[in-house]
Write a protein that holds these residues in place. Structure first.
Motif, PDB file in Angstrom:
ATOM      1  N   THR A 337       0.830  -1.195   0.000  1.00 50.30           N
ATOM      2  CA  THR A 337       0.000   0.000   0.000  1.00 50.30           C
ATOM      3  C   THR A 337       0.871   1.254   0.000  1.00 50.30           C
ATOM      4  N   ASP A 350      -0.754   1.707   8.534  1.00 54.98           N
ATOM      5  CA  ASP A 350      -0.184   2.036   7.221  1.00 54.98           C
ATOM      6  C   ASP A 350       1.285   2.441   7.358  1.00 54.98           C
ATOM      7  N   ASP A 351       2.061   2.061   6.322  1.00 57.64           N
ATOM      8  CA  ASP A 351       1.676   1.273   5.164  1.00 57.64           C
ATOM      9  C   ASP A 351       1.937  -0.208   5.414  1.00 57.64           C
TER      10      ASP A 351
END
Length: 359
Positions: A337, A350-351
């Motif tokens: 991501t 994240d990520d």
């Protein structure tokens, strides 16, 4: 030496609205492989990555991931997700869409595409792969690739011919794409030491194809054909079948034009639906990560042609998707991501690196 120790373009800012998605008509074929079912997210391998960009698989299956903005390379255990910092790569100057970008691994070397103070370049660093090993000092492989705030390209990979390929961007200076004397807006092919590869279409040059805007993904199918994903401007993002010496049109044409002298893409998308980044080949299809589109595309292939309509998966579920990598067996994908690249909206964890089953 490296001290112990990512985010890339998210689609062009300021793009305008575009016509509906369009793809070439599927080619008739009785030998098309059976399409796999929808990919299944089998789990999160690692999280808490900052601006991840490049991903490469080590012998044995562990992963290396680069951070565009932090300039680091991290080893990730493919079974447990344990992260081991391998070092900060010296000479990287992050900014805009530049920084520490693509990675590739071969014969005890880690290759990296990076943005320096003066150019984009490819370097390689020794890495033994044992416990406690760190990256060696970077050695230049190819220098002089144009750099800019945008369109730095950055994906690298070794083809089945043993040569090193690199996708570059035209840095926003559109004329570079048609200038065969420039390394910007090209796909490059070279020996592991950075010399022009035997059989290149332009003698004495590492240029393999030209007329590209910003190549972000490279992958090979079982027949050794090279596929590349590319950012469009306001209208069409592209998936191209890349052949030596071909002109892929930018800035004269964008998407399918049917004009003599220019090679049309195999598939094209609205920029809002794709902004394609990394690609991988697995199970009879090219899989393409979408940044602005926030989805994973599957483009089924039969030989050099599409055998069906592209399908989208995971739309909006994990945010911006930067890199996809197929394992050697071809039944698993690693998907990275890209929410911490200054253009996303980071959430908890994240990520991430996601484990997808496609068998």
């Amino acid at each position: 030496m490296l001290a112990a120790g990512c985010s890339g373009s998210g689609g062009d800012a300021g793009r305008t609205a575009a016509p509906p998605s369009s793809v070439a008509p599927p080619a008739a074929s009785s030998s098309a492989p059976a399409a796999p079912g929808a990919p299944r997210v089998a789990g999160v391998l690692a999280e808490g990555l900052r601006s991840p960009w490049g991903l490469a698989e080590l012998p044995g299956g562990d992963l290396l991931v680069s951070s565009r903005d932090e300039r680091t390379v991290t080893r990730v255990d493919a079974r447990t997700g344990r992260k081991t910092p391998l070092g900060v790569v010296p000479g990287v100057v992050p900014g805009g869409e530049g920084g520490l970008l693509g990675l590739a691994v071969r014969d005890g070397w880690v290759y990296a595409y990076l943005t320096s103070a003066t150019d984009n370049r490819i370097v390689r660093m020794r890495y033994g792969g044992g416990p406690g090993d760190r990256l060696g000092a970077p050695e230049p492989v190819l220098t002089g690739i144009p750099k800019g705030v945008i369109h730095n390209g950055g994906r690298i990979g070794f083809g089945p011919d043993g040569m090193l390929y690199a996708g570059t961007g035209e840095t926003g200076r559109t004329g570079l794409a048609q200038d065969r004397g420039s390394l910007g807006g090209k796909i490059l092919r070279m020996t592991p030491e950075g010399r022009p590869a035997p059989g290149n279409p332009f003698p004495g040059s590492v240029v393999y194809s030209y007329g590209h805007r910003n190549v972000q993904g490279l992958a090979w199918d079982p027949a050794g054909r090279l596929w590349a994903s590319e950012f469009g401007q306001d209208t069409w993002d592209e998936l191209n079948l890349v052949e030596p010496g071909r002109n892929y049109g930018w800035p004269v044409v964008e998407g399918r034009a049917g004009r003599a002298g220019y090679t049309d893409p195999v598939a094209q998308w609205r920029t809002a639906d794709a902004s394609p980044s990394g690609i991988a080949y697995a199970r009879g299809a090219v899989w393409m990560a979408g940044l602005r589109g926030e989805r994973l595309w599957r483009i089924p292939l039969s030989g050099a042609e599409r055998s069906g309509e592209p399908e989208a998966f995971l739309t909006g579920e994990y945010g911006r998707l930067r890199t996809v990598l197929a394992t050697a067996g071809g039944t698993r994908l690693w998907l990275v991501t890209s929410e911490t690249d200054t253009r996303g909206t980071p959430g908890p964890g994240d990520d991430k690196i996601l484990r997808l089953e496609v068998g």
